[in-house]
Motif scaffolding. Structure first.
Motif, PDB file in Angstrom:
ATOM      1  N   MET A  36     -36.255  21.161 -10.533  1.00 57.81           N
ATOM      2  CA  MET A  36     -37.494  20.502  -9.878  1.00 57.81           C
ATOM      3  C   MET A  36     -36.389  21.164  -7.985  1.00 57.81           C
ATOM      4  O   MET A  36     -36.453  20.406  -6.983  1.00 57.81           O
ATOM      5  N   ALA A  37     -34.993  20.251  -8.078  1.00 58.74           N
ATOM      6  CA  ALA A  37     -33.728  20.610  -7.236  1.00 58.74           C
ATOM      7  C   ALA A  37     -33.902  21.715  -6.618  1.00 58.74           C
ATOM      8  O   ALA A  37     -33.757  21.670  -5.368  1.00 58.74           O
ATOM      9  N   VAL A  38     -33.754  23.156  -7.602  1.00 57.48           N
ATOM     10  CA  VAL A  38     -34.104  24.132  -6.772  1.00 57.48           C
ATOM     11  C   VAL A  38     -35.168  24.325  -6.184  1.00 57.48           C
ATOM     12  O   VAL A  38     -34.680  25.019  -4.818  1.00 57.48           O
ATOM     13  N   ALA A  39     -36.030  24.193  -6.364  1.00 62.28           N
ATOM     14  CA  ALA A  39     -37.246  24.104  -6.134  1.00 62.28           C
ATOM     15  C   ALA A  39     -37.419  23.351  -4.551  1.00 62.28           C
ATOM     16  O   ALA A  39     -38.160  24.563  -3.630  1.00 62.28           O
ATOM     17  N   GLU A  40     -37.274  22.424  -5.106  1.00 63.86           N
ATOM     18  CA  GLU A  40     -37.202  21.455  -3.381  1.00 63.86           C
ATOM     19  C   GLU A  40     -36.465  22.035  -2.156  1.00 63.86           C
ATOM     20  O   GLU A  40     -36.818  22.582  -1.222  1.00 63.86           O
TER      21      GLU A  40
END
Length: 289
Positions: free
Chosen positions: A72-76
């Protein structure tokens, strides 16, 4: 005893493990034996998109590593620069994204439940991957990036078929581990399959205990020396609530941006095109030429 300790530090364990899921119907048995190295080119659901869509794969180094949070952190972080999809290949009952969307958009394509979180599109499985080959989510024709949350069951299946290196570009891979002795031992085995250019997201303290450092295998130790290990701090709220529609904690979001910055040479974000402002209708009309 010495041989056993050396094998454990190298991530070499016994040859039989239980597999909780199947890879698009390619693995049917719950028990998988290690076999000579082979490749199964049609098994991975996202394989057909690899030539057209940049794909970042987030793999769990062990069960409970926190791969969904890191994905999630990478995608955001990537979604700030281009249209991004976060696709989770996990049994619906084990989904870490079930409450992560701010807007639920319903079922799509028979396989997926789609949600929206700012500029990020979330896809999670609506039924078990053991029911057949899940086709990748449909795109809207716009250039996009796909971040795959493989999770632990799928990672285990990849390792047991010895096929991870055939489908995962190591420079686009992130392996997630906790900072503990058993975690880094298991993570070494995943790194052996993925490659030497993978990134490692280490969930835990910035300063590793000596026992953990002593338990690092050669691949993880080398990645640490090359500064390809990014710390992801533990957030107590996330540990209790899991991923929700709320913003990620600042420290976790910052770790995602650090990982994304290291992934940029392999997957360069594209700037968003803003719609041009329309000329004011109240202003003077242009004279014909």
């Amino acid at each position: 005893m010495r041989a056993a300790v050396i094998a454990i530090r190298a991530g070499e364990f016994d040859g039989r493990e239980d597999v909780d899921t199947s890879l698009g119907g390619c693995i049917r048995s719950r028990e998988v034996r290690r076999e000579p190295r082979r490749q199964i080119p049609a098994c991975l659901p996202w394989k057909e998109l690899e030539a057209r869509v940049p794909i970042v794969v987030v793999l769990a180094g062990h069960a409970g590593a926190g791969a969904s949070t890191v994905a999630m952190a990478v995608a955001e972080a990537m979604a700030d620069g281009r249209r991004t999809q976060l696709v989770e290949y996990t049994e619906p009952a084990r989904s870490g994204l079930v409450a992560a969307a701010r807007i639920e958009l319903g079922a799509e394509g028979g396989w997926w439940r789609r949600g929206r979180r700012g500029h990020l599109d979330l896809f999670r499985l609506a039924r078990s991957p053991a029911d057949g080959q899940p086709s990748p989510p449909e795109g809207d024709g716009e250039a996009r990036l796909m971040v795959v949350d493989a999770g632990w069951p799928l990672t285990t299946a990849l390792l047991e078929t010895r096929s991870a290196e055939a489908f995962v570009h190591d420079e686009r891979s992130v392996v997630v581990t906790r900072v503990s002795v058993p975690a880094v031992r298991q993570t070494e085995r995943v790194l052996a399959a993925v490659g030497d250019e993978a990134l490692v997201a280490a969930v835990g303290p910035a300063r590793w205990p000596r026992a953990v450092e002593a338990s690092c295998g050669p691949r993880l130790a080398e990645l640490r020396s090359r500064h390809r290990v990014v710390r992801v701090p533990i957030d107590r709220r996330l540990e209790i609530t899991g991923l929700t529609g709320d913003r990620l904690p600042k420290s976790v979001a910052a770790a995602g941006r650090s990982l994304a910055a290291l992934l940029v040479p392999a997957v360069a974000p594209q700037p968003r095109h803003r719609r041009r402002a329309e000329p004011s209708r109240t202003g003077p009309a242009e004279e014909p030429e």
